[in-house]
Scaffold this motif. Sequence first.
Motif, mmCIF file in Angstrom:
data_model
loop_
_atom_site.group_PDB
_atom_site.id
_atom_site.type_symbol
_atom_site.label_atom_id
_atom_site.label_comp_id
_atom_site.label_asym_id
_atom_site.label_seq_id
_atom_site.Cartn_x
_atom_site.Cartn_y
_atom_site.Cartn_z
ATOM 1 N N GLN A 4 -26.928 -15.867 0.737
ATOM 2 C CA GLN A 4 -26.880 -15.220 2.046
ATOM 3 C C GLN A 4 -25.424 -15.142 2.495
ATOM 4 O O GLN A 4 -24.773 -16.171 2.653
ATOM 5 C CB GLN A 4 -27.679 -16.026 3.068
ATOM 6 C CG GLN A 4 -29.120 -16.256 2.703
ATOM 7 C CD GLN A 4 -29.776 -17.269 3.632
ATOM 8 O OE1 GLN A 4 -29.319 -17.511 4.733
ATOM 9 N NE2 GLN A 4 -30.857 -17.870 3.174
ATOM 10 N N VAL A 6 -22.537 -14.773 5.143
ATOM 11 C CA VAL A 6 -22.393 -15.072 6.566
ATOM 12 C C VAL A 6 -20.991 -14.660 6.995
ATOM 13 O O VAL A 6 -20.080 -14.531 6.176
ATOM 14 C CB VAL A 6 -22.626 -16.576 6.869
ATOM 15 C CG1 VAL A 6 -24.054 -16.978 6.560
ATOM 16 C CG2 VAL A 6 -21.666 -17.457 6.104
ATOM 17 N N GLN A 7 -20.836 -14.455 8.294
ATOM 18 C CA GLN A 7 -19.523 -14.075 8.788
ATOM 19 C C GLN A 7 -18.546 -15.228 8.611
ATOM 20 O O GLN A 7 -18.944 -16.386 8.489
ATOM 21 C CB GLN A 7 -19.599 -13.657 10.256
ATOM 22 C CG GLN A 7 -19.748 -14.816 11.230
ATOM 23 C CD GLN A 7 -19.904 -14.371 12.665
ATOM 24 O OE1 GLN A 7 -20.568 -13.387 12.952
ATOM 25 N NE2 GLN A 7 -19.289 -15.092 13.588
ATOM 26 N N CYS A 29 -20.453 -17.614 2.309
ATOM 27 C CA CYS A 29 -21.878 -17.433 2.032
ATOM 28 C C CYS A 29 -22.555 -18.788 1.943
ATOM 29 O O CYS A 29 -21.905 -19.827 1.879
ATOM 30 C CB CYS A 29 -22.095 -16.645 0.742
ATOM 31 S SG CYS A 29 -21.495 -17.474 -0.743
ATOM 32 N N ILE A 46 -24.710 -19.251 13.842
ATOM 33 C CA ILE A 46 -23.283 -19.000 14.009
ATOM 34 C C ILE A 46 -23.042 -18.690 15.478
ATOM 35 O O ILE A 46 -23.704 -17.824 16.055
ATOM 36 C CB ILE A 46 -22.807 -17.840 13.119
ATOM 37 C CG1 ILE A 46 -22.996 -18.196 11.649
ATOM 38 C CG2 ILE A 46 -21.357 -17.493 13.424
ATOM 39 C CD1 ILE A 46 -22.610 -17.101 10.688
ATOM 40 N N LEU A 51 -19.986 -22.315 12.264
ATOM 41 C CA LEU A 51 -21.250 -22.286 11.535
ATOM 42 C C LEU A 51 -21.905 -23.655 11.694
ATOM 43 O O LEU A 51 -21.301 -24.680 11.384
ATOM 44 C CB LEU A 51 -21.012 -21.996 10.052
ATOM 45 C CG LEU A 51 -22.222 -22.085 9.119
ATOM 46 C CD1 LEU A 51 -23.274 -21.040 9.473
ATOM 47 C CD2 LEU A 51 -21.785 -21.931 7.663
#
Length: 187
Positions: A4, A6-7, A29, A46, A51
């Motif tokens: 996945q 992620v920012q 990720c 987030i 995170l």
Amino acid sequence: INKQHVQSFKVLCLSNSKGVLLTQGDSTCIISYRKDNPAPDVKYTIKGDTLFVKDLKLSAITICTTPSLKRLNMNNSSVTLRGFNRDSESGKLTLELDHSTAWLYQNNSNESYISALDISARNQSNVNSFNIRVDTLELALNNSSSKLGITKKLTGSLSDNSILMCRQPLEIALKRDAGSKISLFSN
């Protein structure tokens, strides 16, 4: 494998999460691995540049980050940091541990390097590093322990029966209370 993206994040907060592998690369990720079981449920959110990951139970989870990571906050968690290289342009990396364990390892045969590392550990936390070169290490141990590798400059304090074992740094300025112990060894 479940990956996945992620920012990008500057702060990682782990809560009640065991067996997390944190690696540095070009993207961010979360990767979960499954063998004969379904992929572990990764609970994360987030908020801004942070995170949050919580409630992982000895999972096969890898979190990939970039050199933009500045801080790792851990509460009742364990993490292995592998392959971190941070020059002075990347800035200081801060690790804050509360009843947690962190292992810092080199990436394969390449020696890892961190220009500046700040570690704060309390409540029976453990921080260990192997074959990681650190130029400047700031350390605050409270009822915790640490075994460290190569450090040029070491400053900080130990309290409440803390234990520090490390290679002899070139420069050292440490304070400790009567119940804490410091062991320095040469290469």
